[in-house]
Design an enzyme around this catalytic site. Structure first.
Site, PDB file in Angstrom:
ATOM      1  N   ASP A  18       0.817  -1.222   0.000  1.00  0.00           N
ATOM      2  CA  ASP A  18       0.000   0.000   0.000  1.00  0.00           C
ATOM      3  C   ASP A  18       0.851   1.272   0.000  1.00  0.00           C
ATOM      4  OD1 ASP A  18      -1.987  -1.931   0.406  1.00  0.00           O
ATOM      5  OD2 ASP A  18      -1.903  -1.670   2.575  1.00  0.00           O
ATOM      6  N   GLU A 193     -11.225  -1.498  -3.372  1.00  0.00           N
ATOM      7  CA  GLU A 193     -10.536  -0.793  -2.283  1.00  0.00           C
ATOM      8  C   GLU A 193      -9.408   0.067  -2.849  1.00  0.00           C
ATOM      9  OE1 GLU A 193      -9.013  -3.900   0.220  1.00  0.00           O
ATOM     10  OE2 GLU A 193      -7.602  -4.602  -1.294  1.00  0.00           O
TER      11      GLU A 193
END
Length: 311
Positions: A18, A193
């Site tokens: 991420d 997401e």
């Protein structure tokens, strides 16, 4: 290509999932990644090399499993939006959206307040001519395709949400299935997401990741909307590219890297780059979940984004 080349004696974590990159007011580049107990920080004087590991950059006593930090500079302060679990919790659906603040991009960031109840993850905070907006993800249990969706709400200040969220991306494809029969037989769980927003004039782009990072169909896709740069981002007519029923990933598994997802975007010296995580295929020395921060140039041609993945 990989951004950080880990050395055998390195104290840096095995993975950099991420990755969220910024170029700060001091002219340096910073990457914030998922970590436990808190977000991990890498920085460099150069975009493509020289990255150094700086350790955990968040002070948040009583929290663990910090996911997907996003950092933005507002009026000389640096705000970190992230989700984490309470230290005494064993429920991953206890992930809670929170905000921390620091005086400089390297931190330490200090926890200030919770923004949303659990389950809430993957923040992306942006400032536009019409104000501040937070993109984030929650679970939707009553839908044709149940799963995780992307929401958008306006912020009245860096610590306060307006409380009028709108769902801007939801699952529409089998390739977005995270796990089949996850909670009950015949009901497949989908996941959208890792939202990231940017615009070029009147064209707005909202990037996202679909499915589970360990699935072969895991991918980065994007939606497009058209409207004034000062439009309320919640009112735009977001459309998946090329459409809701076509699996056409911007990035997905190739011959040498897999698990490509959860990206940020940075513009540097007139060039657009996509920063994302991925796993080297066939690297038996790393655990399956070890994802490296990667960067590649991204081309923008009207509604069409394209990336040539490099080693």
């Amino acid at each position: 290509m990989k951004l950080y080349k880990r050395k055998p004696d390195d104290r840096a974590p095995l993975g950099q999932p991420d990755p969220y990159m910024i170029k700060a007011g001091d002219g340096r580049y910073y990457i914030y990644v998922t970590g436990n107990p808190g977000p991990q920080l890498f920085c460099s004087d150069s975009l493509l090399d020289g990255w150094e590991y700086k350790g955990c950059c968040l002070e948040a006593p009583g929290q663990k499993n910090c996911w997907a930090p996003c950092v933005i500079e507002i009026d000389g302060k640096y705000y970190m939006y992230y989700s984490s679990m309470d230290e005494d919790s064993d429920d991953e659906h206890g992930q809670t959206m929170r905000v921390a603040v620091a005086d400089c991009p390297g931190g330490p960031f200090r926890f200030v307040k919770n923004l949303l109840p659990p389950f809430s993850i993957d923040p992306h905070m942006v400032v536009t001519p019409s104000g501040m907006y937070l993109f984030y993800c929650v679970n939707e249990y009553e839908a044709q395709r149940v799963g995780t969706v992307v929401m958008c709400d306006k912020m009245t200040d860096p610590f306060t949400m307006e409380g009028k969220p709108v769902c801007v991306i939801r699952p529409t494809l089998d390739e977005e299935i995270y796990q089949r029969d996850r909670f009950k037989k015949g009901e497949h769980w989908h996941t959208i997401e890792g939202a990231f927003y940017f615009n070029q004039g009147n064209t707005h782009y909202l990037m996202y990741s679909g499915a589970c990072h360990q699935n072969p169909t895991y991918f980065i896709g994007y939606s497009v909307a058209h409207g004034d740069p000062d439009a309320d981002l919640r009112t735009l007519d977001w459309k998946k590219f090329p459409d809701d029923t076509t699996y056409a990933p911007l990035l997905s598994k190739n011959d040498f890297v897999e698990g490509m997802g959860h990206n940020s975007v940075i513009f540097d010296n007139g060039t657009c780059y996509i920063v994302y995580h991925g796993r080297d295929i066939g690297d038996i020395n790393l655990p399956e979940d070890a994802r490296s921060a990667r960067i590649d140039e991204m081309k923008i041609d009207g509604d069409v984004l394209s990336v040539e993945v490099t080693r």
